[in-house]
Design an enzyme around this catalytic site. Structure first.
Site, PDB file in Angstrom:
ATOM      1  N   GLU A 100      -8.162   5.284  -4.126  1.00 19.36           N
ATOM      2  CA  GLU A 100      -8.596   5.897  -2.946  1.00 19.36           C
ATOM      3  C   GLU A 100      -8.799   7.453  -3.199  1.00 19.36           C
ATOM      4  OE1 GLU A 100      -5.860   5.706   0.342  1.00 19.36           O
ATOM      5  OE2 GLU A 100      -5.515   3.617  -0.072  1.00 19.36           O
ATOM      6  N   ASN A 120       0.959  -1.262  -0.076  1.00 17.39           N
ATOM      7  CA  ASN A 120      -0.140   0.128   0.307  1.00 17.39           C
ATOM      8  C   ASN A 120       0.931   1.150   0.085  1.00 17.39           C
ATOM      9  OD1 ASN A 120      -2.874   0.970   0.372  1.00 17.39           O
ATOM     10  ND2 ASN A 120      -1.999   2.095   2.053  1.00 17.39           N
ATOM     11  N   GLU A 121       0.776   1.967  -0.788  1.00 14.70           N
ATOM     12  CA  GLU A 121       1.585   3.370  -1.007  1.00 14.70           C
ATOM     13  C   GLU A 121       2.867   3.162  -0.509  1.00 14.70           C
ATOM     14  OE1 GLU A 121      -0.834   6.255   0.916  1.00 14.70           O
ATOM     15  OE2 GLU A 121      -2.257   6.519  -0.687  1.00 14.70           O
TER      16      GLU A 121
HETATM   17  C1  GLA Z   1      -3.720   6.785   2.372  1.00 13.87           C
HETATM   18  C2  GLA Z   1      -3.747   5.117   2.730  1.00 13.87           C
HETATM   19  C3  GLA Z   1      -5.239   4.901   3.496  1.00 13.87           C
HETATM   20  C4  GLA Z   1      -5.472   5.826   4.418  1.00 13.87           C
HETATM   21  C5  GLA Z   1      -5.602   7.196   3.709  1.00 13.87           C
HETATM   22  C6  GLA Z   1      -6.268   8.345   4.624  1.00 13.87           C
HETATM   23  O1  GLA Z   1      -3.995   6.981   1.152  1.00 13.87           O
HETATM   24  O2  GLA Z   1      -3.412   4.347   1.763  1.00 13.87           O
HETATM   25  O3  GLA Z   1      -4.816   3.565   4.115  1.00 13.87           O
HETATM   26  O4  GLA Z   1      -4.445   6.094   5.467  1.00 13.87           O
HETATM   27  O5  GLA Z   1      -4.312   7.533   3.215  1.00 13.87           O
HETATM   28  O6  GLA Z   1      -6.400   9.298   3.655  1.00 13.87           O
END
Ligand code: GLA
Length: 665
Positions: free
Chosen positions: A298, A141-142
């Site tokens: 997201e 994730n990110e």
């Molecule tokens: C990021 C993360 C998510 C969440 C969002 C909150 O995009 O990937 O898990 O924490 O931020 O804005």
């Protein structure tokens, strides 16, 4: 068109799950990203996996007709992992540890982290590869979001290996980094360290390589997981969620390895101009892989929790920004997250299903958007719609913002965004591409704008030259064509690759420094420029000392400051095209003035004429998207088929945050 959110069922008792699925159906959810932060629940101890709960969630979703974008869960290692193997924890440049208790506390180059992640990914992939609910894989994730750079011992060891691969010999490294300066000459790769906290400026070549290395280590983690998923027999597309123009990861290098690009975007609803930066982000991610629609993985339905103060989205703003993403190439609109958390750091972050329940504006807007998206037919891929390329290059970004420059207040992204906003206000369709793509012929651009092309590789310079010779209009400068890929000056001075094309020579960079106090001689340290086609504008950051060497014309000259009377903007016909050089960074209004001039000269038309600046328009094949972000109503003559209603329209009337997707037929 996917519609959905991150789904974190482990935050809730099992009795809630059937209600989740029912509500998802009510909202028109088609897909959820499942298990992104589930490592500690899936693997409570090393060697022990608990999949039964996840099996039940996947089954419930499947029975409910909700597809699964299954996460590999490696983004937040469980406490047992760092307790048993503290060496997986990342460190900052001072050697301070990023401790557990939050998330992303892993060193990407740690062999132990990678082994633990690999065991988890293999177990998940083998279990769910053939499950009919799983339509996509969500790796980690990110990557790099919180730990932008890791300086741990694992990173040190990996950096030495990475340098060995890149340079082959320590002599080559010494040459590239110019280590005869300040007695930095290395005898072996084992003497090299990450650029940890040092008494003074670190070697710029070392820093640039460390940025490359950092991006590569994160990419290696992605590639490892991707390969394990494939090895387990999975055939679904694989992605990881990007964050737009995210400095630590060179997404242009990453994108070929993703089946689908996905992106997370959180424009500030309190900033009335943030829709332009959001449009830039959409255009950037689309341009990374234009042949495949991307997914907005997201966004927020409403307020966030992580800005100093978190403004709610205005009624309709969430849908307007969703329509913007679709118009700019997205085939999926997802949110963080499905159900607002009851506990934890993000409990105030909005979600599709608010903690306050369904009697909320957020829920009503979520349901309404779900209905509209469900009505959409398949949309065309967004290729070859843009006549304008805005050049954006990660390695150049890293090099531009290194220290010890004539001007140390350069914010590369902010300056690129200034150019983008000027194009956006003129409703011109833009791709955001590396220099190599400008002349690819496939895209066939008419105009390329390349701000601050400080680090310019030879093949990229050649591409820009052939773009111009083939008929393209190029605008570059200032602080361009200065160094090679090792951040060394090129032989023969500055502008060694583009100087002849532009018909100019650069003598010096001449930083413009805002006076601390009113200048003693008026105009001494500030500058303006103007010319026949360029109304007077303000120069910032540089007033470079350039001289025309051949048949270039001076289109604008500095009118004040120490360079008064000297060229500020030059143009030279070369081959069938035009090469322009700008010796300064104009302010916002000045950039607009220059953009208007180069658009007119290159004959670039807006997607639709006559729109006000608070409206935006984007083309995606025959689909035209118009969004009104401002308070004044917008009437647009636009004939075709409304993609949501299927009805023929001759024009659209849009109040604030209204949008229309129209097939021009
Ligand atoms: C990021 C993360 C998510 C969440 C969002 C909150 O995009 O990937 O898990 O924490 O931020 O804005």
């Amino acid at each position: 068109m996917h519609y959905g959110a991150d789904y974190n069922p482990e935050q809730w008792p099992e009795e809630i799950w059937p209600e989740d699925v029912a509500r998802m159906r009510e909202a028109g959810v088609t897909m959820v990203s499942l298990g992104i932060f589930s490592w500690s629940r899936i693997q409570p101890r090393e060697g022990e996996f608990d999949f039964e709960w996840l099996d039940r969630v996947v089954e419930l979703l499947h029975e409910g007709g909700i597809a699964v974008d299954l996460a590999t869960a490696t983004a937040s290692p469980p406490p047992w992992a760092s307790a048993a193997y503290p060496e997986i924890l990342p460190r900052d440049e001072n050697g301070a540890v990023y401790w557990p208790g939050s998330r992303q506390q892993f060193a990407p180059s740690s062999p132990v982290y990678r082994r633990l992640a690999a065991e988890l990914v293999t177990a998940i992939a083998e279990r769910y590869a053939a499950h009919p609910a799983v339509v996509m894989w969500h790796v980690n994730n990110e990557y790099g979001c919180h730990v932008n750079m890791d300086f741990s011992d694992a990173a040190r060891d990996a950096f030495r290996r990475w340098l060995g691969d890149r340079y082959g010999s320590v002599d080559a490294l010494n040459e590239a980094w110019g280590t005869n300066f300040w007695s930095q000459r290395y005898q072996s790769f084992d003497e090299v360290f990450p650029p940890r906290k040092a008494p003074y400026s670190v070697n710029p070549g070392q820093m640039l390589d460390y940025r490359r290395f950092t991006s590569d280590m994160l990419l290696e983690c992605y590639l490892m997981e991707r390969d394990l998923i494939r090895a387990a027999g999975a055939s679904q597309p694989i992605t990881t969620n990007f964050m737009g123009a995210f400095k630590p990861a060179d997404y242009a290098k990453w994108a070929p390895h993703l089946d689908v690009v996905s992106d997370d975007a959180y424009p500030d609803p309190n900033d009335p101009e943030s829709f332009r930066a959001a449009a830039f982000q959409r255009d950037l991610v689309r341009s990374l892989k234009p042949e495949v629609p991307w997914i907005l993985m997201e966004q927020a339905t409403n307020a966030l929790n992580w800005r100093p103060a978190n403004a709610p989205k205005a009624p309709g703003q969430m849908a307007a920004l969703s329509a913007q993403a679709i118009g700019r190439g997205a085939d999926g609109i997802l949110f963080f997250q499905w159900r607002q958390s009851r506990a934890g750091a993000e409990k105030f972050h909005s979600a599709m299903l608010p903690y306050a329940g369904t009697e909320t504006r957020t829920w009503r807007e979520v349901v309404a958007l779900g209905e509209q998206l469900a009505a959409l037919p398949a949309l065309p891929a967004a290729t070859h719609d843009a006549r304008v390329a805005l050049v954006f290059d990660w390695e150049n970004w890293w090099a531009v913002e290194a220290s010890d420059h004539p001007q140390n207040q350069l914010d590369y992204l902010a300056i690129v965004l200034r150019w983008y906003r000027a194009l956006h206000r003129r409703h011109v369709q833009v791709d955001i591409v590396p220099p190599s793509r400008v002349a690819s012929g496939v895209d066939g651009y008419d105009l390329a704008i390349a701000p601050l092309l400080y680090l310019l590789r030879e093949p990229d310079a050649a591409a820009l030259v052939s773009f111009v010779e083939g008929g393209g209009h190029l605008l570059t400068g200032p602080f361009s064509d200065v160094v090679d890929e090792a951040d060394r000056f090129r032989e023969g001075g500055f502008l060694t690759q583009l100087g002849a094309l532009c018909g100019i020579r650069l003598e010096d960079f001449g930083a413009l420094v805002e006076p601390d106090a009113p200048p003693t001689v008026p105009g001494e340290r500030e500058a303006r420029f103007s010319g026949e086609f360029v109304p007077e504008a303000r120069a910032t950051l540089f007033a470079e000392e350039i001289a025309v060497t051949s048949d270039a014309t001076v289109e604008a000259a500095f009118t004040s400051g120490r360079r008064a009377g000297h060229p500020a903007l030059t143009a030279r016909r070369a081959g069938r095209g035009v090469a322009r050089y700008l010796a300064t960074v104009p302010d916002e209004a000045g950039v607009q003035v220059v953009v208007d001039h180069v658009l007119a000269d290159a004959g670039v038309a807006p997607v639709l004429p006559g729109l006000p600046e608070h409206a935006e328009v984007a083309r995606r094949g025959e689909l035209v998207t118009v969004v009104n972000h401002g308070a004044r109503r917008v009437d647009v003559p636009l004939a075709g088929i409304d993609a949501v209603t299927g009805e023929r329209v001759d024009s659209v009337a849009l109040e604030q945050y209204d949008w229309a997707l129209v097939f021009e037929r």
